[in-house]
Design a protein around this motif. Structure first.
Motif, PDB file in Angstrom:
ATOM      1  N   VAL A  75      12.486  44.695  37.727  1.00 52.36           N
ATOM      2  CA  VAL A  75      12.815  45.956  37.061  1.00 52.36           C
ATOM      3  C   VAL A  75      12.304  45.903  35.623  1.00 52.36           C
ATOM      4  O   VAL A  75      12.525  44.923  34.909  1.00 52.36           O
ATOM      5  N   THR A  76      11.589  46.940  35.197  1.00 45.54           N
ATOM      6  CA  THR A  76      11.038  46.996  33.843  1.00 45.54           C
ATOM      7  C   THR A  76      11.483  48.284  33.163  1.00 45.54           C
ATOM      8  O   THR A  76      11.295  49.367  33.713  1.00 45.54           O
ATOM      9  N   ARG A  77      12.080  48.147  31.984  1.00 45.38           N
ATOM     10  CA  ARG A  77      12.542  49.308  31.220  1.00 45.38           C
ATOM     11  C   ARG A  77      11.577  49.564  30.067  1.00 45.38           C
ATOM     12  O   ARG A  77      11.289  48.683  29.274  1.00 45.38           O
ATOM     13  N   PHE A  78      11.083  50.795  29.975  1.00 41.23           N
ATOM     14  CA  PHE A  78      10.202  51.218  28.889  1.00 41.23           C
ATOM     15  C   PHE A  78      10.987  52.171  27.984  1.00 41.23           C
ATOM     16  O   PHE A  78      11.425  53.234  28.436  1.00 41.23           O
ATOM     17  N   PRO A  82      10.456  50.682  17.174  1.00 46.41           N
ATOM     18  CA  PRO A  82       9.639  50.794  15.959  1.00 46.41           C
ATOM     19  C   PRO A  82       8.356  49.976  16.021  1.00 46.41           C
ATOM     20  O   PRO A  82       7.438  50.179  15.229  1.00 46.41           O
ATOM     21  N   ALA A  83       8.286  49.030  16.953  1.00 48.06           N
ATOM     22  CA  ALA A  83       7.078  48.223  17.142  1.00 48.06           C
ATOM     23  C   ALA A  83       6.982  47.843  18.619  1.00 48.06           C
ATOM     24  O   ALA A  83       7.999  47.751  19.320  1.00 48.06           O
ATOM     25  N   ASP A  84       5.755  47.636  19.082  1.00 42.19           N
ATOM     26  CA  ASP A  84       5.567  47.211  20.469  1.00 42.19           C
ATOM     27  C   ASP A  84       6.140  45.808  20.658  1.00 42.19           C
ATOM     28  O   ASP A  84       5.858  44.896  19.864  1.00 42.19           O
ATOM     29  N   ARG A  85       6.938  45.640  21.719  1.00 40.86           N
ATOM     30  CA  ARG A  85       7.609  44.357  21.932  1.00 40.86           C
ATOM     31  C   ARG A  85       8.002  44.237  23.405  1.00 40.86           C
ATOM     32  O   ARG A  85       8.419  45.222  24.020  1.00 40.86           O
ATOM     33  N   ILE A  86       7.863  43.032  23.950  1.00 47.54           N
ATOM     34  CA  ILE A  86       8.297  42.756  25.316  1.00 47.54           C
ATOM     35  C   ILE A  86       9.323  41.631  25.279  1.00 47.54           C
ATOM     36  O   ILE A  86       9.081  40.587  24.685  1.00 47.54           O
ATOM     37  N   ASP A  87      10.472  41.845  25.905  1.00 52.16           N
ATOM     38  CA  ASP A  87      11.482  40.809  26.069  1.00 52.16           C
ATOM     39  C   ASP A  87      11.774  40.646  27.554  1.00 52.16           C
ATOM     40  O   ASP A  87      12.135  41.628  28.225  1.00 52.16           O
ATOM     41  N   VAL A  88      11.614  39.442  28.054  1.00 56.69           N
ATOM     42  CA  VAL A  88      12.015  39.128  29.422  1.00 56.69           C
ATOM     43  C   VAL A  88      13.470  38.688  29.371  1.00 56.69           C
ATOM     44  O   VAL A  88      13.801  37.672  28.756  1.00 56.69           O
ATOM     45  N   VAL A  89      14.351  39.478  29.982  1.00 53.96           N
ATOM     46  CA  VAL A  89      15.791  39.215  29.940  1.00 53.96           C
ATOM     47  C   VAL A  89      16.181  38.494  31.235  1.00 53.96           C
ATOM     48  O   VAL A  89      16.015  39.036  32.325  1.00 53.96           O
ATOM     49  N   THR A  90      16.699  37.282  31.091  1.00 53.24           N
ATOM     50  CA  THR A  90      17.060  36.489  32.261  1.00 53.24           C
ATOM     51  C   THR A  90      18.500  36.778  32.677  1.00 53.24           C
ATOM     52  O   THR A  90      19.252  37.429  31.963  1.00 53.24           O
ATOM     53  N   ARG A  91      18.863  36.268  33.824  1.00 50.58           N
ATOM     54  CA  ARG A  91      20.188  36.540  34.363  1.00 50.58           C
ATOM     55  C   ARG A  91      21.301  35.968  33.504  1.00 50.58           C
ATOM     56  O   ARG A  91      22.438  36.461  33.555  1.00 50.58           O
ATOM     57  N   ASP A  92      20.991  34.929  32.732  1.00 55.10           N
ATOM     58  CA  ASP A  92      22.021  34.346  31.867  1.00 55.10           C
ATOM     59  C   ASP A  92      22.047  35.003  30.489  1.00 55.10           C
ATOM     60  O   ASP A  92      22.755  34.553  29.594  1.00 55.10           O
ATOM     61  N   GLY A  93      21.284  36.093  30.316  1.00 55.85           N
ATOM     62  CA  GLY A  93      21.325  36.859  29.078  1.00 55.85           C
ATOM     63  C   GLY A  93      20.319  36.441  28.028  1.00 55.85           C
ATOM     64  O   GLY A  93      20.226  37.085  26.977  1.00 55.85           O
ATOM     65  N   ALA A 118      16.409  39.252  35.101  1.00 57.06           N
ATOM     66  CA  ALA A 118      17.255  40.416  35.371  1.00 57.06           C
ATOM     67  C   ALA A 118      16.431  41.690  35.213  1.00 57.06           C
ATOM     68  O   ALA A 118      16.448  42.557  36.075  1.00 57.06           O
ATOM     69  N   TYR A 119      15.707  41.787  34.098  1.00 58.23           N
ATOM     70  CA  TYR A 119      14.797  42.916  33.882  1.00 58.23           C
ATOM     71  C   TYR A 119      13.886  42.594  32.706  1.00 58.23           C
ATOM     72  O   TYR A 119      14.120  41.647  31.946  1.00 58.23           O
ATOM     73  N   VAL A 120      12.834  43.374  32.563  1.00 59.46           N
ATOM     74  CA  VAL A 120      11.911  43.247  31.442  1.00 59.46           C
ATOM     75  C   VAL A 120      12.119  44.446  30.529  1.00 59.46           C
ATOM     76  O   VAL A 120      12.075  45.601  30.984  1.00 59.46           O
ATOM     77  N   ASP A 121      12.372  44.187  29.259  1.00 62.14           N
ATOM     78  CA  ASP A 121      12.650  45.235  28.273  1.00 62.14           C
ATOM     79  C   ASP A 121      11.403  45.438  27.418  1.00 62.14           C
ATOM     80  O   ASP A 121      11.005  44.543  26.661  1.00 62.14           O
ATOM     81  N   THR A 133      13.715  57.374  28.455  1.00 63.95           N
ATOM     82  CA  THR A 133      13.545  55.968  28.815  1.00 63.95           C
ATOM     83  C   THR A 133      13.199  55.912  30.295  1.00 63.95           C
ATOM     84  O   THR A 133      13.857  56.550  31.114  1.00 63.95           O
ATOM     85  N   VAL A 134      12.141  55.163  30.623  1.00 61.14           N
ATOM     86  CA  VAL A 134      11.650  55.099  32.003  1.00 61.14           C
ATOM     87  C   VAL A 134      11.910  53.702  32.550  1.00 61.14           C
ATOM     88  O   VAL A 134      11.558  52.696  31.924  1.00 61.14           O
ATOM     89  N   VAL A 135      12.533  53.630  33.718  1.00 65.02           N
ATOM     90  CA  VAL A 135      12.824  52.353  34.375  1.00 65.02           C
ATOM     91  C   VAL A 135      11.960  52.251  35.622  1.00 65.02           C
ATOM     92  O   VAL A 135      12.133  53.023  36.577  1.00 65.02           O
ATOM     93  N   ASP A 136      11.013  51.315  35.607  1.00 58.10           N
ATOM     94  CA  ASP A 136      10.115  51.093  36.740  1.00 58.10           C
ATOM     95  C   ASP A 136      10.753  50.050  37.652  1.00 58.10           C
ATOM     96  O   ASP A 136      11.085  48.951  37.211  1.00 58.10           O
ATOM     97  N   THR A 137      10.946  50.403  38.920  1.00 53.46           N
ATOM     98  CA  THR A 137      11.615  49.508  39.867  1.00 53.46           C
ATOM     99  C   THR A 137      10.593  48.841  40.786  1.00 53.46           C
ATOM    100  O   THR A 137       9.483  49.351  40.958  1.00 53.46           O
TER     101      THR A 137
END
Length: 490
Positions: A75-78, A82-93, A118-121, A133-137
């Motif tokens: 699951v990826t949330r777009f 304020p700046a382009d950034r990617i955070d990979v959020v794991t199941r443990d937070g 868990a998802y990619v932010d 906000t768009v959530v790609d599944t």
């Protein structure tokens, strides 16, 4: 992004946050903060249905990878940032930051096993994400059972990822060609795996994607796409409110700024060919790559990747009719031909007004759940919720729930009554609700009173217990509508 109802709930949260336990207070703050977020739309569809291409078109940037990879299995949330950034959020937070790749896209490799994610932010500076906000599944696979384990396997959404999907106020389902039985089963699996997202025709629409591939070569797909979309809407009557045809690739290319002045000149050179030569050239991708033409192989491949044969043919037709057409106007007309404007308007008209009620209902449900698990805070929370619900404005939540029950077929109403209830629950335009486009305020008030009387009579004579409950909600809704019209009149 708040409305009357969510503003009221946010005020309620502010008033009680210091009167509940510290743990409850933290959750109340989270609920309040969520109310201010933009409308969140989840995009779902079968593998290779064109979901990520549609996501890119809606965002206005080519950032979601369309080829299979690690990022297409999570699951990826777009969202706006304020700046382009990617955070990979794991199941443990934990959050693991990554840069965009050299092409400005989410990298194919995320650096963390997909089973731990868990998802990619993804935060982007795209203006289109300021209020969306768009959530790609992950791509749906078919399933033969409604069991949760099978559903999760088919959909690719586990409990951790489902939290992200369930926070969406609306869903867009992407189909191609015709709806098959396993498409329907895949949708049912999506419902099961993300059960906390209450999807129905009230908050879900379908997209007939890749319409440019419905006919051969550069032929016009719209005479086929429109009736096919209507047919799909009929098949999915209890699942989506409408089906909108879209040429996803054309939409992505034009909104993401992928068509340049050099591309326009190449298309103009094609448009200048004799009509028969151009027609043969556009019969297939192989002919386009190999037939004699005033373009080199790299430029031909570039046009195919960005426009495919339909887009190339349509652009050539525009340039043949208007040889001086500039790049900007060409892009605008190609975007209009993609069907994206209609989808954007449908999302706006279908979801944005309803999102206030949907968000408020979600927040109240979360507060009530919090009260049930926190005895110390229970009296404060329940008293505040009860006080809020006394406001007639919150009757819209009951209307929305009633409309969802009718629209999904959970409670059967006569077709005309069902449609009237849905209009009442999903619009604030009395002329549209009552189907009186030319009526004045007095006529609208009278019509609303008559409608309230009809529903009241139906509730006490002719309706079963379940129908009667919905009828009483509609009766009260039309009473409130009559009051609102009278107040506006004075």
């Amino acid at each position: 992004m708040t409305g009357q109802l969510t503003t009221g709930i946010a005020t309620l949260c502010h008033e009680i946050v210091t009167r509940v336990s510290s743990d409850a207070g933290q959750q109340v703050r989270q609920i309040s903060n969520r109310l201010h977020d933009p409308l969140r739309v989840a995009i779902a569809g079968r593998l290779k249905a064109g979901k990520s291409t549609l996501v890119n078109a809606m965002i206005g940037r080519r950032v979601a990878p369309t080829a299979a990879g690690e990022c297409t299995r999570v699951v990826t949330r777009f969202r706006y940032g304020p700046a382009d950034r990617i955070d990979v959020v794991t199941r443990d937070g934990e959050r693991h930051s990554l840069p965009l790749d050299d092409d400005g896209m989410v990298p194919a490799r995320l650096g963390v096993p997909a089973t731990r994610i868990a998802y990619v932010d993804v935060a982007l500076t795209s203006d289109r994400l300021r209020d969306l906000t768009v959530v790609d599944t992950p791509g749906l696979a078919s399933t033969d059972t409604a069991g949760s384990a099978r559903a999760e396997a088919a959909v690719g959404i586990d409990d951790d990822s489902a939290d992200e999907v369930a926070a969406a106020e609306a869903v867009v389902y992407v189909f191609t060609q015709a709806v098959r039985a396993d498409d329907v089963r895949a949708l049912e699996a999506f419902h099961t795996a993300s059960a906390r997202l209450a999807t129905s025709p009230i908050n879900a629409i379908g997209v007939l994607g890749k319409v440019d591939t419905l006919v051969g070569g550069a032929g016009d797909p719209w005479p086929v796409a429109e009736p096919l979309a209507r047919q799909q809407a009929g098949l999915l009557l209890r699942t989506v409110g409408d089906v909108v045809p879209v040429a996803g690739l054309l939409a992505e290319t034009t909104t993401a700024g992928r068509l340049t002045g050099t591309d326009r000149d190449a298309l103009a050179a094609l448009a200048a060919l004799p009509a028969d030569d151009l027609r043969i050239l556009l019969l297939s991708a192989d002919l386009f790559r190999t037939r004699p033409a005033p373009l080199g192989p790299d430029q031909r491949e570039r046009l195919l990747i960005r426009l495919d044969l339909y887009g190339i043919g349509y652009a050539c037709a525009l340039l043949a009719a208007e040889p001086r057409l500039g790049t900007g106007e060409l892009v605008r007309r190609l975007c209009a031909a993609s069907g994206l404007d209609r989808l954007t308007a449908t999302v706006d008209q279908t979801f944005r007004w309803r999102s206030d009620a949907i968000k408020a209902g979600w927040a109240l449900t979360r507060l009530e759940r919090l009260a049930s698990f926190d005895p110390q805070s229970r009296p404060v929370i329940r008293d505040a919720v009860e006080q809020a619900l006394r406001d007639p404005a919150y009757h819209r939540l009951r209307l929305l729930d009633a409309a969802q029950r009718a629209a999904t077929g959970a409670v059967t109403l006569p077709p005309d009554w069902e449609q009237e209830l849905i209009r009442l629950a999903t619009s604030d335009d009395p002329r549209w609700i009552l189907r009186l486009p030319e009526a004045d305020a007095g006529q609208l008030a009278s019509a609303a009173v008559l409608a309230a009387g009809r529903w009241r009579a139906y509730a006490v004579d002719g309706a079963g217990p379940a129908q009667a409950r919905l009828a009483h909600v509609a009766h009260r809704g039309f009473q409130l509508l009559a009051q609102e019209v009278r107040q506006c009149r004075t």
